[in-house]
Design a protein around this motif. Structure first.
Motif, PDB file in Angstrom:
ATOM      1  N   LEU A 178      36.214  19.981  29.220  1.00 24.49           N
ATOM      2  CA  LEU A 178      36.344  21.420  28.939  1.00 24.49           C
ATOM      3  C   LEU A 178      36.452  22.224  30.224  1.00 24.49           C
ATOM      4  O   LEU A 178      37.239  23.178  30.317  1.00 24.49           O
ATOM      5  CB  LEU A 178      35.148  21.899  28.113  1.00 24.49           C
ATOM      6  N   VAL A 179      35.657  21.852  31.236  1.00 23.00           N
ATOM      7  CA  VAL A 179      35.719  22.556  32.529  1.00 23.00           C
ATOM      8  C   VAL A 179      37.087  22.368  33.169  1.00 23.00           C
ATOM      9  O   VAL A 179      37.704  23.335  33.665  1.00 23.00           O
ATOM     10  CB  VAL A 179      34.595  22.064  33.466  1.00 23.00           C
ATOM     11  N   ILE A 180      37.576  21.109  33.140  1.00 21.47           N
ATOM     12  CA  ILE A 180      38.889  20.830  33.722  1.00 21.47           C
ATOM     13  C   ILE A 180      39.974  21.622  32.999  1.00 21.47           C
ATOM     14  O   ILE A 180      40.874  22.218  33.634  1.00 21.47           O
ATOM     15  CB  ILE A 180      39.193  19.317  33.651  1.00 21.47           C
ATOM     16  N   ILE A 181      39.922  21.633  31.664  1.00 22.77           N
ATOM     17  CA  ILE A 181      40.930  22.370  30.877  1.00 22.77           C
ATOM     18  C   ILE A 181      40.874  23.855  31.189  1.00 22.77           C
ATOM     19  O   ILE A 181      41.921  24.508  31.351  1.00 22.77           O
ATOM     20  CB  ILE A 181      40.710  22.112  29.370  1.00 22.77           C
ATOM     21  N   PHE A 182      39.669  24.401  31.282  1.00 19.50           N
ATOM     22  CA  PHE A 182      39.527  25.830  31.581  1.00 19.50           C
ATOM     23  C   PHE A 182      40.111  26.157  32.952  1.00 19.50           C
ATOM     24  O   PHE A 182      40.826  27.153  33.115  1.00 19.50           O
ATOM     25  CB  PHE A 182      38.051  26.223  31.524  1.00 19.50           C
ATOM     26  N   ILE A 183      39.809  25.320  33.942  1.00 18.21           N
ATOM     27  CA  ILE A 183      40.314  25.575  35.298  1.00 18.21           C
ATOM     28  C   ILE A 183      41.834  25.473  35.333  1.00 18.21           C
ATOM     29  O   ILE A 183      42.517  26.326  35.914  1.00 18.21           O
ATOM     30  CB  ILE A 183      39.678  24.577  36.296  1.00 18.21           C
ATOM     31  N   ILE A 184      42.377  24.413  34.706  1.00 19.64           N
ATOM     32  CA  ILE A 184      43.841  24.243  34.692  1.00 19.64           C
ATOM     33  C   ILE A 184      44.516  25.402  33.972  1.00 19.64           C
ATOM     34  O   ILE A 184      45.544  25.927  34.428  1.00 19.64           O
ATOM     35  CB  ILE A 184      44.206  22.894  34.033  1.00 19.64           C
ATOM     36  N   ASP A 185      43.944  25.812  32.840  1.00 22.66           N
ATOM     37  CA  ASP A 185      44.511  26.935  32.085  1.00 22.66           C
ATOM     38  C   ASP A 185      44.506  28.201  32.928  1.00 22.66           C
ATOM     39  O   ASP A 185      45.492  28.946  32.960  1.00 22.66           O
ATOM     40  CB  ASP A 185      43.701  27.146  30.798  1.00 22.66           C
ATOM     41  N   PHE A 186      43.406  28.437  33.637  1.00 24.50           N
ATOM     42  CA  PHE A 186      43.291  29.638  34.482  1.00 24.50           C
ATOM     43  C   PHE A 186      44.320  29.611  35.606  1.00 24.50           C
ATOM     44  O   PHE A 186      45.014  30.605  35.866  1.00 24.50           O
ATOM     45  CB  PHE A 186      41.873  29.726  35.049  1.00 24.50           C
ATOM     46  N   VAL A 187      44.431  28.453  36.276  1.00 29.23           N
ATOM     47  CA  VAL A 187      45.354  28.334  37.415  1.00 29.23           C
ATOM     48  C   VAL A 187      46.803  28.471  36.957  1.00 29.23           C
ATOM     49  O   VAL A 187      47.594  29.216  37.563  1.00 29.23           O
ATOM     50  CB  VAL A 187      45.135  26.989  38.137  1.00 29.23           C
ATOM     51  N   ILE A 188      47.159  27.770  35.891  1.00 27.23           N
ATOM     52  CA  ILE A 188      48.540  27.826  35.408  1.00 27.23           C
ATOM     53  C   ILE A 188      48.897  29.227  34.937  1.00 27.23           C
ATOM     54  O   ILE A 188      50.002  29.724  35.200  1.00 27.23           O
ATOM     55  CB  ILE A 188      48.744  26.798  34.277  1.00 27.23           C
ATOM     56  N   ARG A 189      47.962  29.869  34.236  1.00 28.13           N
ATOM     57  CA  ARG A 189      48.223  31.229  33.763  1.00 28.13           C
ATOM     58  C   ARG A 189      48.466  32.169  34.942  1.00 28.13           C
ATOM     59  O   ARG A 189      49.370  33.011  34.905  1.00 28.13           O
ATOM     60  CB  ARG A 189      47.049  31.711  32.907  1.00 28.13           C
ATOM     61  N   ARG A 190      47.653  32.029  35.998  1.00 29.40           N
ATOM     62  CA  ARG A 190      47.835  32.860  37.183  1.00 29.40           C
ATOM     63  C   ARG A 190      49.176  32.596  37.853  1.00 29.40           C
ATOM     64  O   ARG A 190      49.877  33.524  38.275  1.00 29.40           O
ATOM     65  CB  ARG A 190      46.698  32.605  38.185  1.00 29.40           C
ATOM     66  N   LEU A 191      49.532  31.311  37.952  1.00 33.69           N
ATOM     67  CA  LEU A 191      50.800  30.959  38.606  1.00 33.69           C
ATOM     68  C   LEU A 191      51.992  31.495  37.829  1.00 33.69           C
ATOM     69  O   LEU A 191      52.930  32.069  38.411  1.00 33.69           O
ATOM     70  CB  LEU A 191      50.897  29.431  38.739  1.00 33.69           C
ATOM     71  N   ILE A 192      51.961  31.318  36.505  1.00 28.06           N
ATOM     72  CA  ILE A 192      53.097  31.775  35.686  1.00 28.06           C
ATOM     73  C   ILE A 192      53.190  33.295  35.693  1.00 28.06           C
ATOM     74  O   ILE A 192      54.279  33.867  35.852  1.00 28.06           O
ATOM     75  CB  ILE A 192      52.966  31.238  34.250  1.00 28.06           C
ATOM     76  N   LEU A 193      52.048  33.980  35.545  1.00 28.30           N
ATOM     77  CA  LEU A 193      52.067  35.448  35.573  1.00 28.30           C
ATOM     78  C   LEU A 193      52.533  35.961  36.928  1.00 28.30           C
ATOM     79  O   LEU A 193      53.278  36.939  37.019  1.00 28.30           O
ATOM     80  CB  LEU A 193      50.679  35.996  35.246  1.00 28.30           C
ATOM     81  N   GLY A 194      52.097  35.275  38.013  1.00 28.34           N
ATOM     82  CA  GLY A 194      52.549  35.681  39.349  1.00 28.34           C
ATOM     83  C   GLY A 194      54.044  35.495  39.519  1.00 28.34           C
ATOM     84  O   GLY A 194      54.731  36.353  40.090  1.00 28.34           O
ATOM     85  N   ALA A 195      54.548  34.354  39.004  1.00 32.77           N
ATOM     86  CA  ALA A 195      55.993  34.095  39.099  1.00 32.77           C
ATOM     87  C   ALA A 195      56.782  35.134  38.315  1.00 32.77           C
ATOM     88  O   ALA A 195      57.819  35.635  38.781  1.00 32.77           O
ATOM     89  CB  ALA A 195      56.292  32.685  38.589  1.00 32.77           C
ATOM     90  N   PHE A 196      56.299  35.480  37.131  1.00 30.75           N
ATOM     91  CA  PHE A 196      56.994  36.484  36.328  1.00 30.75           C
ATOM     92  C   PHE A 196      56.921  37.863  36.977  1.00 30.75           C
ATOM     93  O   PHE A 196      57.874  38.645  36.901  1.00 30.75           O
ATOM     94  CB  PHE A 196      56.405  36.528  34.913  1.00 30.75           C
ATOM     95  N   SER A 197      55.811  38.165  37.597  1.00 36.30           N
ATOM     96  CA  SER A 197      55.674  39.463  38.269  1.00 36.30           C
ATOM     97  C   SER A 197      56.662  39.573  39.429  1.00 36.30           C
ATOM     98  O   SER A 197      57.298  40.617  39.626  1.00 36.30           O
ATOM     99  CB  SER A 197      54.241  39.642  38.775  1.00 36.30           C
ATOM    100  N   GLN A 198      56.803  38.486  40.211  1.00 33.06           N
ATOM    101  CA  GLN A 198      57.767  38.488  41.314  1.00 33.06           C
ATOM    102  C   GLN A 198      59.194  38.593  40.787  1.00 33.06           C
ATOM    103  O   GLN A 198      60.033  39.301  41.350  1.00 33.06           O
ATOM    104  CB  GLN A 198      57.604  37.208  42.142  1.00 33.06           C
ATOM    105  N   LEU A 199      59.446  37.872  39.690  1.00 36.30           N
ATOM    106  CA  LEU A 199      60.787  37.932  39.084  1.00 36.30           C
ATOM    107  C   LEU A 199      61.087  39.333  38.562  1.00 36.30           C
ATOM    108  O   LEU A 199      62.215  39.830  38.693  1.00 36.30           O
ATOM    109  CB  LEU A 199      60.874  36.914  37.952  1.00 36.30           C
TER     110      LEU A 199
END
Length: 418
Positions: free
Chosen positions: A35-56
């Motif tokens: 659960l901890v691993i899933i939460f961390i991965i979800d948080f990191v991926i969400r940040r990366l995707i939102l950051g990429a979309f914001s730059q785009l």
């Protein structure tokens, strides 16, 4: 994950714990770790995707990516990878607990269906909002198509979820529902009617967003602001909102003013009721007096000459006014109204202009103005009508005519009834 499990199990047994307790604690530790691993991965991926979309979004000239972020498309997509990780590692966590493993796997599969529906819905809402910004689509009932697609998607998703939970294949489950088709049709009657109506409204181009419609049955008179699968929303002129069932647009009669809006003018069609006993033939002196009215001077000159020539040619005895041809005050007044409207600056000269008599009634003879105003805006349109009829009503006495109106208290008190 398997090596971690063995390490934890060996460590717990070395502490003197029983094998059964060690297995339970091992499962709980691995579950917490996952659960901890899933939460961390979800948080990191969400940040990366939102950051990429914001730059785009900053670099792109289109607002499509901004609308995607607004409808949470990146956020929903970011949940897919953690879900895949959970599906892969759950069997390792619950190796010694096949019953719970089966339940968790089914729950994850159902959640995968729900997540897929969320992604599809957010994408469709993105396209809907984007299409509404395009001139060619902003007046189309895009909401109806989106809702129809989502209904089918949710039905398929529910079938899939039930099939997973019951252990029956999807097609077997869908086939079994055929027996309940009548119940489904009854439950979704309004939705089906709305779906059919939306297609007919769109294909026949009966209503668009922005159209002014009048629907007396539902008390609607204003602009269409939304068309979806079940309802059409109309913002009335008093700013209230009327909701009309979509299927009512094809089952009942309503008025769409789009033709007037797209034409060169808005129709004026209003009448004055002239008292019948005020209509008369005009004498020569009365005709000469009316010649002082500028806009009908040339008409009276030509008309009087034609009448005199005709009467003289046919040896008409004019000792009685009824003989031969004559001018009447009502006929001259009708010509005056028509000429006045033709010269009015707010009237469209390329469309029909006419002053006409209607069938006499117990309230006199209606004299109707039929024309089209150049300005179609409601407030200005009403001002144009008022301006024309202010003048026409005030002009009536100059032609020795009277407007019919019902008696009131002052008539009875003064004894002026006739």
């Amino acid at each position: 994950m398997e090596s971690i499990s063995h390490f934890i199990y060996d460590y717990l047994t070395s502490l003197g714990l029983s094998e059964k307790l060690a297995v339970y604690i091992n499962m709980l530790v691995l579950l917490l770790f996952l659960l901890v691993i899933i939460f961390i991965i979800d948080f990191v991926i969400r940040r990366l995707i939102l950051g990429a979309f914001s730059q785009l979004a900053k670099r792109s000239k289109s607002n499509f990516d901004d609308i995607m972020v607004k409808n949470k498309v990146p956020r929903n997509i970011a949940h897919i990878i953690p879900l895949i990780i959970a599906v892969e590692f759950v069997p390792m966590v619950f190796t010694d607990f096949p019953y719970w493993e089966n339940i968790i796997e089914k729950a994850l599969m159902v959640f995968g269906i729900v997540l897929t529906l969320w992604v599809v819905r957010s994408l469709l809402n993105t396209f809907k909002d984007y299409f509404k910004t395009l001139p060619n689509f902003k007046d189309k009932p895009v909401d109806s198509y989106i809702q129809v697609f989502m209904i089918f998607a949710w039905v398929i998703g529910l079938f899939g979820a039930f099939a997973i939970l019951t252990g029956v294949t999807f097609w077997e489950f869908a086939t079994g529902l055929g027996a309940f088709a009548a119940i489904i049709l009854l439950v979704f009657k309004d939705t089906i009617l709305g779906f059919v109506a939306s297609i007919q409204v769109s294909i026949n181009d009966m209503v668009r967003i922005g159209d002014w419609i009048s629907f007396e049955k539902y008390g609607a008179d204003g602009d269409v602001i939304e068309i979806n699968l079940a309802t059409v929303k109309v913002q009335n002129w008093d700013k209230t909102i009327t909701t009309i069932p979509t299927y009512a647009l094809i089952s009942d009669s309503f008025k769409n003013w789009r033709g007037m809006t797209n034409s060169g003018g808005r129709r004026i069609k209003r009448a004055l009721n002239i008292k019948l006993d005020s209509v008369k033939y005009l004498s020569l002196n009365e005709v000469n007096k009316l010649k002082e009215i500028h806009i009908i001077n040339s008409y009276l000159e030509q008309r009087q000459k034609d009448i005199e020539d005709y009467n003289a040619t046919n040896n008409i005895n004019k000792a009685i006014a009824l003989n031969g041809r004559n001018l009447t005050n009502l006929g001259v007044f009708r010509k005056y109204i028509e000429t006045y409207v033709e010269n009015h600056s707010a009237i469209n000269k390329d469309m029909m202009i006419m002053a006409r008599q209607l069938e006499p009634t117990t309230q006199g003879i209606p004299l109707e103005i039929y024309a089209f105003s150049s300005d179609k805006r409601w407030q200005n349109y009403e001002y144009i009508i008022s301006d024309i009829f202010d003048h026409v009503i005030a002009a009536v006495p100059y032609f020795d005519l009277e407007i019919f109106e019902l008696p009131n208290n002052s008539n009875f008190k003064k004894g002026t009834l006739n």
